[in-house]
Scaffold this active site. Structure first.
Site, PDB file in Angstrom:
ATOM      1  N   LYS A  42       0.850  -1.207   0.000  1.00 25.52           N
ATOM      2  CA  LYS A  42       0.000   0.000   0.000  1.00 25.52           C
ATOM      3  C   LYS A  42       0.873   1.239   0.000  1.00 25.52           C
ATOM      4  O   LYS A  42       2.053   1.200   0.381  1.00 25.52           O
ATOM      5  CB  LYS A  42      -0.930   0.028   1.210  1.00 25.52           C
ATOM      6  CG  LYS A  42      -0.249   0.016   2.596  1.00 25.52           C
ATOM      7  CD  LYS A  42       0.220   1.372   3.116  1.00 25.52           C
ATOM      8  CE  LYS A  42       0.890   1.275   4.484  1.00 25.52           C
ATOM      9  NZ  LYS A  42       1.720   2.445   4.819  1.00 25.52           N
ATOM     10  N   ASP A  53      -2.150  -1.451  10.680  1.00 29.04           N
ATOM     11  CA  ASP A  53      -2.429  -1.401   9.245  1.00 29.04           C
ATOM     12  C   ASP A  53      -3.118  -2.663   8.727  1.00 29.04           C
ATOM     13  O   ASP A  53      -3.545  -2.700   7.569  1.00 29.04           O
ATOM     14  CB  ASP A  53      -1.122  -1.221   8.455  1.00 29.04           C
ATOM     15  CG  ASP A  53      -0.647   0.220   8.454  1.00 29.04           C
ATOM     16  OD1 ASP A  53      -1.418   1.112   8.865  1.00 29.04           O
ATOM     17  OD2 ASP A  53       0.509   0.459   8.034  1.00 29.04           O
TER      18      ASP A  53
HETATM   19  O1  C5P Z   1       0.243  -1.250  15.357  1.00 36.11           O
HETATM   20  P1  C5P Z   1       1.671  -1.481  14.976  1.00 36.11           P
HETATM   21  O2  C5P Z   1       2.309  -2.581  15.782  1.00 36.11           O
HETATM   22  O3  C5P Z   1       1.862  -1.648  13.516  1.00 36.11           O
HETATM   23  O4  C5P Z   1       2.436  -0.135  15.338  1.00 36.11           O
HETATM   24  C1  C5P Z   1       3.824  -0.049  15.510  1.00 36.11           C
HETATM   25  C2  C5P Z   1       4.151   1.163  16.362  1.00 36.11           C
HETATM   26  O5  C5P Z   1       3.842   2.360  15.666  1.00 36.11           O
HETATM   27  C3  C5P Z   1       3.351   1.245  17.654  1.00 36.11           C
HETATM   28  O6  C5P Z   1       3.977   0.575  18.697  1.00 36.11           O
HETATM   29  C4  C5P Z   1       3.289   2.734  17.906  1.00 36.11           C
HETATM   30  O7  C5P Z   1       4.483   3.162  18.518  1.00 36.11           O
HETATM   31  C5  C5P Z   1       3.260   3.325  16.522  1.00 36.11           C
HETATM   32  N1  C5P Z   1       1.896   3.663  16.050  1.00 36.11           N
HETATM   33  C6  C5P Z   1       1.255   4.786  16.567  1.00 36.11           C
HETATM   34  N2  C5P Z   1       0.012   5.125  16.109  1.00 36.11           N
HETATM   35  C7  C5P Z   1      -0.602   4.380  15.146  1.00 36.11           C
HETATM   36  C8  C5P Z   1       0.040   3.248  14.616  1.00 36.11           C
HETATM   37  C9  C5P Z   1       1.301   2.918  15.094  1.00 36.11           C
HETATM   38  O8  C5P Z   1       1.796   5.484  17.432  1.00 36.11           O
HETATM   39  N3  C5P Z   1      -1.803   4.751  14.705  1.00 36.11           N
END
Ligand code: C5P
Length: 286
Positions: free
Chosen positions: A8, A131
């Site tokens: 994406k 995501d």
């Molecule tokens: O959800 P995911 O594990 O992909 O996110 C990785 C990191 O990115 C999270 O631990 C967080 O620090 C940050 N993040 C965030 N806000 C979001 C998505 C991700 O702060 N909407």
């Protein structure tokens, strides 16, 4: 069974503020590309995972975590051999790992004949990563919350893009940490004009209008962490891109091209400036 896991790009990405749980509230128009990983699932007694990139063939891989999560939910001790043919670069902002996880949920739901509804898969997807829910849907959608609210956008016209990624990747968590975003207002998030502008531009199908509506609030933080992105962006503009933007939290840059010929040409020429390039159309139907 074979399933594609598309990459994406974020055509818009507005950060609305930092939430009490540490995540960021965002609004983004996300678009799948025809660039994709491939998952192949075959019968096996236990859960077994292999990958074309041996460094990614670990129990931590989101594909394995998705399979285990699905097995736990359905309480069926079924096995499967899952092979991941990795094409999308990692630490690139292209959502490869998240897309692989979503593809694993979709494919194993069928392979194990679980017949779980989309809502159940969406719940598991949101647990696996911010995501992941988008990749159950697509190919174009407005994404809200921390990524769990998905509103599909009516068929967008085809558009050709070029991608270029520097050798160094970027960690999503690190780029978010650099943002120093203010706390989310207690009144909730306002309507985001950038979303409406992009949805209108997509409906027009005009690459120049789409190029004008691009925005990514993470770009300056990523450019500060990786200054070579500035030069790469300049080179892409010189190659005929109408506009260049960071993919998600980076480190890949994408350029909107006026046509296929310019996109292909740019991808070839950019190999001098970037170790990984790609050109192709984005996805208009799943
Ligand atoms: O959800 P995911 O594990 O992909 O996110 C990785 C990191 O990115 C999270 O631990 C967080 O620090 C940050 N993040 C965030 N806000 C979001 C998505 C991700 O702060 N909407």
């Amino acid at each position: 069974m074979d399933i594609l896991a598309p990459a994406k790009i974020n055509l818009t990405l507005r950060i609305l503020g930092k939430r009490a749980d540490g995540y960021h509230e965002l609004e983004s128009v996300m678009q799948m590309l025809t660039l994709a990983d491939r998952l192949t699932i075959t019968d096996a007694e236990t859960l077994h995972f292999t990958c074309s990139d041996p460094a990614l063939a670990t129990a931590e891989n989101l594909v394995v975590r998705a399979a285990k999560r699905l097995r736990l939910h359905s309480a069926i001790p079924r096995g499967a051999h899952i092979h991941l043919d990795k094409v999308i670069p990692t630490q690139a902002g292209l959502g490869g790992g998240s897309s692989d996880a979503a593809a694993a949920l979709l494919a194993l739901n069928e392979f194990w004949e679980l017949r779980l509804p989309m809502e159940a898969l969406a719940g598991m997807a949101a647990e696996l990563g911010s995501d992941v829910p988008f990749f159950l849907d697509g190919p174009t959608a407005v994404v809200r919350g921390r990524g769990e609210y998905i509103a599909p956008v009516a068929r967008a016209a085809e558009c050709h893009v070029v991608l270029a990624k520097p050798a160094t990747g970027l960690s999503t968590a690190e780029v978010y940490a650099r943002l120093a975003a203010p706390p989310l207002p207690a009144t909730g998030s306002a309507v985001v004009p950038a979303t409406e502008a992009m949805v209108t531009a997509l409906a027009s199908g005009n690459p120049t209008a789409i190029a004008r509506a691009l925005i990514n609030d993470m770009q300056s933080a990523a450019f500060a962490l990786l200054p070579e992105l500035d030069r790469l962006s300049e080179r892409m503009l010189q190659q005929g891109c109408l506009a260049v933007l960071l993919c998600g939290s980076g480190s890949t840059l994408f350029g909107i091209c006026p046509n296929e010929r310019i996109a292909r040409h740019a991808a070839l020429d950019l190999t001098n400036d970037s170790p990984w390039t790609w050109a192709g159309p984005w996805m208009t139907a799943r």
